[in-house]
Design a protein around this motif. Sequence first.
Motif, PDB file in Angstrom:
ATOM      1  N   GLY A  13       0.791  -1.231   0.000  1.00 41.00           N
ATOM      2  CA  GLY A  13       0.000   0.000   0.000  1.00 41.00           C
ATOM      3  C   GLY A  13       0.821   1.278   0.000  1.00 41.00           C
ATOM      4  N   ASN A  14       2.130   1.158   0.023  1.00 44.37           N
ATOM      5  CA  ASN A  14       3.017   2.321  -0.136  1.00 44.37           C
ATOM      6  C   ASN A  14       3.195   2.418  -1.656  1.00 44.37           C
ATOM      7  OD1 ASN A  14       6.299   2.986   1.446  1.00 44.37           O
ATOM      8  ND2 ASN A  14       4.619   4.373   1.022  1.00 44.37           N
ATOM      9  N   ASP A  15       2.689   3.515  -2.270  1.00 43.75           N
ATOM     10  CA  ASP A  15       2.612   3.519  -3.742  1.00 43.75           C
ATOM     11  C   ASP A  15       3.560   4.521  -4.406  1.00 43.75           C
ATOM     12  OD1 ASP A  15       1.061   5.656  -2.859  1.00 43.75           O
ATOM     13  OD2 ASP A  15      -0.424   5.423  -4.462  1.00 43.75           O
ATOM     14  N   PHE A  55      12.437  10.146  -4.924  1.00 45.82           N
ATOM     15  CA  PHE A  55      11.926  11.460  -4.525  1.00 45.82           C
ATOM     16  C   PHE A  55      10.669  11.253  -3.690  1.00 45.82           C
ATOM     17  CE2 PHE A  55      14.456  14.013  -7.485  1.00 45.82           C
ATOM     18  CZ  PHE A  55      14.918  13.025  -8.332  1.00 45.82           C
ATOM     19  N   ASN A  56      10.532  12.048  -2.654  1.00 51.81           N
ATOM     20  CA  ASN A  56       9.296  12.015  -1.877  1.00 51.81           C
ATOM     21  C   ASN A  56       8.176  12.721  -2.644  1.00 51.81           C
ATOM     22  OD1 ASN A  56       9.801  10.632   0.637  1.00 51.81           O
ATOM     23  ND2 ASN A  56      11.197  12.310   1.173  1.00 51.81           N
ATOM     24  N   ALA A  57       6.938  12.513  -2.197  1.00 54.69           N
ATOM     25  CA  ALA A  57       5.783  13.108  -2.885  1.00 54.69           C
ATOM     26  C   ALA A  57       5.833  14.637  -2.908  1.00 54.69           C
ATOM     27  CB  ALA A  57       4.494  12.639  -2.211  1.00 54.69           C
ATOM     28  N   CYS A  73      14.180   4.472   0.581  1.00 53.63           N
ATOM     29  CA  CYS A  73      12.795   4.020   0.705  1.00 53.63           C
ATOM     30  C   CYS A  73      12.769   2.503   0.541  1.00 53.63           C
ATOM     31  CB  CYS A  73      11.935   4.688  -0.353  1.00 53.63           C
ATOM     32  SG  CYS A  73      10.240   4.105  -0.313  1.00 53.63           S
ATOM     33  N   GLY A  74      12.406   1.795   1.607  1.00 54.76           N
ATOM     34  CA  GLY A  74      12.434   0.330   1.585  1.00 54.76           C
ATOM     35  C   GLY A  74      11.385  -0.273   0.662  1.00 54.76           C
ATOM     36  N   ASN A  75      10.140   0.199   0.781  1.00 59.80           N
ATOM     37  CA  ASN A  75       9.105  -0.340  -0.100  1.00 59.80           C
ATOM     38  C   ASN A  75       9.352   0.097  -1.540  1.00 59.80           C
ATOM     39  OD1 ASN A  75       7.666  -1.732   1.885  1.00 59.80           O
ATOM     40  ND2 ASN A  75       6.612   0.146   2.527  1.00 59.80           N
ATOM     41  N   ILE A  88      11.762  13.778  10.327  1.00 61.88           N
ATOM     42  CA  ILE A  88      11.928  12.384  10.741  1.00 61.88           C
ATOM     43  C   ILE A  88      10.632  11.656  10.394  1.00 61.88           C
ATOM     44  CG2 ILE A  88      11.022  12.604  13.125  1.00 61.88           C
ATOM     45  CD1 ILE A  88      13.722  10.927  13.858  1.00 61.88           C
ATOM     46  N   ASN A  89      10.716  10.352  10.188  1.00 56.77           N
ATOM     47  CA  ASN A  89       9.525   9.540   9.968  1.00 56.77           C
ATOM     48  C   ASN A  89       9.105   8.997  11.328  1.00 56.77           C
ATOM     49  OD1 ASN A  89       9.474   9.336   6.828  1.00 56.77           O
ATOM     50  ND2 ASN A  89      11.602   8.942   7.397  1.00 56.77           N
ATOM     51  N   VAL A  90       7.822   9.093  11.642  1.00 56.79           N
ATOM     52  CA  VAL A  90       7.361   8.751  12.993  1.00 56.79           C
ATOM     53  C   VAL A  90       6.523   7.471  12.944  1.00 56.79           C
ATOM     54  CG1 VAL A  90       6.121   9.566  15.014  1.00 56.79           C
ATOM     55  CG2 VAL A  90       7.337  11.203  13.564  1.00 56.79           C
ATOM     56  N   PHE A 148       3.787   8.007  10.158  1.00 57.70           N
ATOM     57  CA  PHE A 148       3.652   9.336   9.557  1.00 57.70           C
ATOM     58  C   PHE A 148       4.963   9.589   8.824  1.00 57.70           C
ATOM     59  CE2 PHE A 148       4.347  13.871   9.372  1.00 57.70           C
ATOM     60  CZ  PHE A 148       3.100  14.408   9.085  1.00 57.70           C
ATOM     61  N   GLU A 149       4.877   9.775   7.497  1.00 58.24           N
ATOM     62  CA  GLU A 149       6.097   9.901   6.699  1.00 58.24           C
ATOM     63  C   GLU A 149       6.487  11.340   6.380  1.00 58.24           C
ATOM     64  OE1 GLU A 149       7.253   7.849   3.085  1.00 58.24           O
ATOM     65  OE2 GLU A 149       6.113   6.110   3.756  1.00 58.24           O
ATOM     66  N   ARG A 150       7.721  11.648   6.670  1.00 54.78           N
ATOM     67  CA  ARG A 150       8.306  12.918   6.248  1.00 54.78           C
ATOM     68  C   ARG A 150       8.337  12.931   4.718  1.00 54.78           C
ATOM     69  NH1 ARG A 150      14.895  13.629   6.718  1.00 54.78           N
ATOM     70  NH2 ARG A 150      15.067  11.890   5.294  1.00 54.78           N
ATOM     71  N   GLY A 151       8.135  14.089   4.129  1.00 55.59           N
ATOM     72  CA  GLY A 151       8.212  14.179   2.661  1.00 55.59           C
ATOM     73  C   GLY A 151       6.883  13.885   1.989  1.00 55.59           C
ATOM     74  N   CYS A 162       5.533   1.718   5.536  1.00 52.15           N
ATOM     75  CA  CYS A 162       6.834   2.359   5.351  1.00 52.15           C
ATOM     76  C   CYS A 162       7.898   1.301   5.626  1.00 52.15           C
ATOM     77  CB  CYS A 162       6.985   3.536   6.307  1.00 52.15           C
ATOM     78  SG  CYS A 162       8.575   4.346   6.135  1.00 52.15           S
ATOM     79  N   GLY A 163       8.665   0.951   4.600  1.00 51.06           N
ATOM     80  CA  GLY A 163       9.614  -0.169   4.697  1.00 51.06           C
ATOM     81  C   GLY A 163      10.780   0.091   5.631  1.00 51.06           C
ATOM     82  N   THR A 164      11.436   1.255   5.480  1.00 50.27           N
ATOM     83  CA  THR A 164      12.530   1.566   6.400  1.00 50.27           C
ATOM     84  C   THR A 164      11.963   1.750   7.808  1.00 50.27           C
ATOM     85  OG1 THR A 164      12.345   3.882   5.692  1.00 50.27           O
ATOM     86  CG2 THR A 164      14.159   2.593   4.741  1.00 50.27           C
ATOM     87  N   GLY A 165      10.697   2.145   7.887  1.00 54.74           N
ATOM     88  CA  GLY A 165      10.027   2.338   9.178  1.00 54.74           C
ATOM     89  C   GLY A 165       9.783   1.029   9.903  1.00 54.74           C
TER      90      GLY A 165
HETATM   91  N1  API Z   1       8.234   4.974   2.325  1.00 56.84           N
HETATM   92  C1  API Z   1       9.630   4.787   2.488  1.00 56.84           C
HETATM   93  C2  API Z   1      10.355   5.825   3.238  1.00 56.84           C
HETATM   94  C3  API Z   1      10.621   6.986   2.363  1.00 56.84           C
HETATM   95  C4  API Z   1      11.598   7.904   2.999  1.00 56.84           C
HETATM   96  C5  API Z   1      11.099   9.267   3.179  1.00 56.84           C
HETATM   97  N2  API Z   1       9.823   9.403   3.787  1.00 56.84           N
HETATM   98  C6  API Z   1      12.188  10.109   3.797  1.00 56.84           C
HETATM   99  O1  API Z   1      12.377  10.121   5.010  1.00 56.84           O
HETATM  100  O2  API Z   1      12.894  10.760   3.015  1.00 56.84           O
HETATM  101  C7  API Z   1       9.968   3.379   2.909  1.00 56.84           C
HETATM  102  O3  API Z   1       9.245   2.451   2.555  1.00 56.84           O
HETATM  103  O4  API Z   1      11.004   3.158   3.535  1.00 56.84           O
END
Ligand code: API
Length: 261
Positions: free
Chosen positions: A12-14, A64-66, A74-76, A171-173, A188-191, A199-202
């Motif tokens: 669902g991360n698109d 690139f972020n949205a 970005c992991g996903n 930061i991603n929370v 909650f994703e930064r960017g 969020c994969g890295t999350g």
């Molecule tokens: N959705 C991403 C993270 C994107 C990174 C971005 N939000 C940032 O911190 O620059 C993931 O799956 O890891």
Amino acid sequence: MSIQFFKYQGAGNDFILIDNRGLSFKDTDNKIVHKLCDRRFGIGGDGFMLLQNHPDFDFEMRYFNADGNPGSMCGNGGRCIVAFAKHLGIIDSETNFLAVDGPHYAKISDEGNWVDLQMIDIDTISKDGEAYVLNTGSPHYVAQMQGLESYDVYHNGKEIRNNETYRSEGINVNFVEDQGDHLFVRTFERGVEDETYACGTGVTAVALSMAYRKGQTGHVETPVKVLGGNLNIKFDYDGSRFTQVFLCGPAEKVFEGKISI
Ligand SMILES: N[C@H](CCC[C@H](N)C(=O)O)C(=O)O
């Protein structure tokens, strides 16, 4: 100018993906990326990626972020670009590609819709109050809680992301609830500046933080439920360093098309 794009999603991360091996997409204008990611004025996506040639790797991932700005790892997105590379015939069942945080190894199922992506090794986890803070290619804040199903992730995540400590870099929370045989995570994703479905890295940061908290060493596998599906994080932990970190999950093409930019 009209460009060919592919839309993928991983739990669902698109993402919007462009085959930029011919370097036809000039990414100097971040406003274009922002517009393409807009769900009303563009294609829609949490992120945007260019797949490019690289002399030493199967391909290079440029993310690139949205909001149109270059993101960190970005992991996903990494899992989706591997599926895309297979779709384009660049790779078969395994790959080594380059991303912003360095080289990544990944393997992909024969059907091309399940990707195990190796993430960077981690040896530093710090604390901010009760929360854990670490970088898994992108910076993450991990807070444990109860009642996550009905929690206001948007407002609480936004507040932490914009507090004095994190405001400038962002930061991603991530909020995590232990649900017995799996973890439930919302981010909650930064960017994107919003909650995303995964969020994969999350989820990687969450799984490592929970092992760190419990002192759970050896080979660890952590199933995680997110709003858009299920992911699995596998790693080895010797008490000071996380190695062989793999983010495993689905990566699927949703549609493709042409758009004028
Ligand atoms: N959705 C991403 C993270 C994107 C990174 C971005 N939000 C940032 O911190 O620059 C993931 O799956 O890891």
